[in-house]
Design a protein around this motif. Structure first.
Motif, PDB file in Angstrom:
ATOM      1  N   ILE A  24       0.828  -1.205   0.000  1.00 50.08           N
ATOM      2  CA  ILE A  24       0.000   0.000   0.000  1.00 50.08           C
ATOM      3  C   ILE A  24       0.868   1.263   0.000  1.00 50.08           C
ATOM      4  N   ASP A  25       1.896   1.252   0.828  1.00 53.79           N
ATOM      5  CA  ASP A  25       2.793   2.407   0.836  1.00 53.79           C
ATOM      6  C   ASP A  25       3.432   2.595  -0.534  1.00 53.79           C
ATOM      7  N   ALA A  26       3.838   1.489  -1.108  1.00 48.85           N
ATOM      8  CA  ALA A  26       4.450   1.557  -2.433  1.00 48.85           C
ATOM      9  C   ALA A  26       3.467   2.136  -3.435  1.00 48.85           C
ATOM     10  N   THR A  27       2.224   1.741  -3.321  1.00 55.84           N
ATOM     11  CA  THR A  27       1.208   2.257  -4.241  1.00 55.84           C
ATOM     12  C   THR A  27       1.069   3.763  -4.089  1.00 55.84           C
ATOM     13  N   HIS A  82      -7.322  -3.074  -9.359  1.00 51.76           N
ATOM     14  CA  HIS A  82      -8.325  -2.147  -8.865  1.00 51.76           C
ATOM     15  C   HIS A  82      -8.531  -2.319  -7.359  1.00 51.76           C
ATOM     16  N   ASP A  83      -8.484  -3.525  -6.896  1.00 48.72           N
ATOM     17  CA  ASP A  83      -8.691  -3.768  -5.467  1.00 48.72           C
ATOM     18  C   ASP A  83      -7.546  -3.191  -4.634  1.00 48.72           C
ATOM     19  N   LEU A  84      -6.366  -3.274  -5.198  1.00 46.42           N
ATOM     20  CA  LEU A  84      -5.231  -2.679  -4.490  1.00 46.42           C
ATOM     21  C   LEU A  84      -5.405  -1.160  -4.405  1.00 46.42           C
ATOM     22  N   LEU A  85      -5.856  -0.576  -5.496  1.00 47.67           N
ATOM     23  CA  LEU A  85      -6.080   0.869  -5.496  1.00 47.67           C
ATOM     24  C   LEU A  85      -7.127   1.239  -4.452  1.00 47.67           C
ATOM     25  N   LEU A  86      -8.185   0.448  -4.430  1.00 50.28           N
ATOM     26  CA  LEU A  86      -9.249   0.689  -3.465  1.00 50.28           C
ATOM     27  C   LEU A  86      -8.714   0.590  -2.043  1.00 50.28           C
ATOM     28  N   GLY A 146       1.730  10.799 -10.655  1.00 52.69           N
ATOM     29  CA  GLY A 146       0.591  11.675 -10.869  1.00 52.69           C
ATOM     30  C   GLY A 146      -0.475  11.024 -11.718  1.00 52.69           C
ATOM     31  N   SER A 147      -0.569   9.726 -11.627  1.00 53.63           N
ATOM     32  CA  SER A 147      -1.536   9.007 -12.447  1.00 53.63           C
ATOM     33  C   SER A 147      -1.787   7.636 -11.846  1.00 53.63           C
ATOM     34  N   LEU A 148      -3.010   7.170 -12.011  1.00 49.83           N
ATOM     35  CA  LEU A 148      -3.309   5.840 -11.474  1.00 49.83           C
ATOM     36  C   LEU A 148      -2.722   4.731 -12.321  1.00 49.83           C
ATOM     37  N   ASP A 149      -2.253   5.072 -13.505  1.00 50.57           N
ATOM     38  CA  ASP A 149      -1.775   3.972 -14.328  1.00 50.57           C
ATOM     39  C   ASP A 149      -0.312   3.617 -14.043  1.00 50.57           C
TER      40      ASP A 149
END
Lengths: 196, 196, 196, 196
Positions: free
Chosen positions: B15-18, B54-58, B26-29
DNA sequence: AATGAATGAGCCTTCATTCAT
DNA sequence: AATGAATGAAGGCTCATTCAT
């Protein structure tokens, strides 16, 4: 059925398509096909006119800036009084054309994504400086320099913050009430000060 | 040489890495490999823990929210006076942990990109409501309801706007001066009003 | 401002452009636009004149062959003595026009790539047979048939090998020394034999 | 059904596939899918192991060079006599493994296309130098330096020329007769000289 | 005669995702 | 628990080719 002199039309259509595609997605990673599709042409043609995708994005950002700049200039031309000039600048930022959720979302997306792209960042800095100097040109005649700086910063932040809320899908503040909020702040601020 | 009980650490590391990956880009991709690499694990493991990207992003977004919520709660617990509670909420938003450019950039990215994802939008709305009710819980006791609403809106916009400026690479306002700007606005506003 | 009767000039310009483009790239996959650009016309015109790209390549190959053939014929016309005829053939292969690195590189490219194209292979076989018969017409009168065959094969290989070296970018053998090498071989060979 | 430790096998299979694909097409512009297909894997895997296409080509060229080098070294190890060493070098160039039309066609293709690629050119120069020095190490003890240079050049050209003919689809000289032609030349040359 | 406009097809490359180990 | 192996799907970009003018 290709005709001659299509270039400017296609360029414009592609840029508009880019704005709305980015606005809707909230991300710069829209596909060239998506954009081209919206503009009613093949993705190959988009490349024909703009080269790489990055160049199209840059051109789009430039277009956004140019349009805003034009609106601001024409608004400033109409008013000489410092206070009126301030209102003019604010009004433009919340005008019908500028404050459309679609356009705003595109703006913000560029804003955020600009960090990874030197080109975009450079363009955005131009916008920031221009807004700042437009605000200052009014404020500086109404209060002391350092105070004007602080107020300009607040107003800019306020505008950006209202932009964000507008971009969110709950259709938050309408142009009028957003502008009113900023005006209210300015009035409050000015009523507590004397001219410099 | 993996040890027992590594799972929570790995999850947190991912999560921290994300957050930092998204913040920097500056982008979700960002790619799963990029994230996994920063966390020092294979991308397969990231999938093992979080399922789809997507779940990781969430989960990451949720983590950001939870952390902010915890800070706010603990700050509010310390003060009972309405005005002090307002300052507490503001202070948290500009605390060292929250106001780091990296974290902010991640925030904004989620903000903007949230439109295309119902899940993300839902999460962000929670945050917006929470901020709003936290502000109102202080303001409502200092002024009339409709006026409090307007001020809350302004303060929220001001905060968001300062976040944006902080995210830009010129490292604009530092935590202290940003918080001061909001406080200044509040003070100005309150000095011109009477209690409801 | 196009003039009447430009067609043959355009065709020739396109073929020349093809030769140099292929020579420089060392590959048949030059683009039509590249070729057309060098010839100073639009790629649409290249198609207008030659149809498909493959046809232009074929025409170019044919041009190369025709030019070589003409040079050989005119050289042979000047000498009747068997030994002199041999030298004439060799000299042509290392003439200023034939032994230019650019032309050679184009030659070799066609040579190698010819395998995938029946058309090209057919053309190249014509060239190989012609060289062979030209050499044999001289050699057969100086030694026995089987030996002449072997020498012809050696000379042809020597020429091709020197072409390769010339095509490499170190600008290896110059026309004169290359020709001398072949002549040297022939002389050595002949001095050890009697006429048939 | 992936197994562990597949990497070396896949790399080799991909390189072999590249050689035959290039050999058959006579051009470096074979597609990654074509190559991957021949190796029985997906093109994505080819990229996984070699990165960009160019890197695969480079690795393939390197493999060709390494294999030739190994054959030469092992052949030289077996003979000390200068004349025998010359024959050994020549023999290797026409060995079963080296003189296969497929391998040769790949060689030539690299040769010709190398001009546009610095990396490839560098690799090819290594090969040229190595062949030259191997030939010279034998020749220099049999004749004067300048003469040895000329002979080495002739032999190298002869070899290249025979390679070309072998690459053409008419299945020209077989390994034995090609080697014999070069040997014949050397013998002829040496019989007319005395040791230096 | 000559070109700008336009596109379909194809290629390299990336990436999330799965699976056997 | 953790990873290497492997791939399908998709995206950016190029290019030969066509067509109306």
């Amino acid at each position: 059925m290709p005709k001659l002199g299509m270039e400017p039309l296609r360029r414009r259509a592609l840029i508009d398509a880019t704005i709305s595609a980015i606005g809707e997605r909230g991300s710069l990673d829209v596909t060239m096909s998506e954009i081209a599709g919206r503009a009613g042409v093949s993705s190959a043609l988009a490349h024909h006119y703009f080269g790489a995708k990055h160049d199209l994005l840059l051109a789009t950002m430039g277009h956004l800036l140019a349009e805003l700049g034009a609106e601001v200039r024409s608004a400033l031309r109409a008013s000489a009084d410092p206070r009126a000039r301030l209102s003019a600048v604010i009004a433009v930022n919340f005008s019908e054309t500028q404050f459309r959720p679609e356009t705003i979302a595109a703006w913000l997306t560029f804003y955020v994504a600009a960090q990874q792209s030197d080109d975009l960042r450079r363009l955005l800095r131009i916008y920031a400086r221009r807004l700042h100097s437009n605000l200052m040109s009014g404020l500086a005649r109404l209060m002391s320099r350092p105070e004007a700086e602080r107020v300009a910063e607040s107003v800019a932040a306020l505008i950006d913050g209202l932009y964000i809320r507008r971009a969110l899908k709950d259709g938050a503040p309408n142009p009028a009430s957003a502008a009113a909020l900023v005006e209210e702040y300015l009035t409050l601020r000015l009523s507590n000060r004397k001219a410099p």
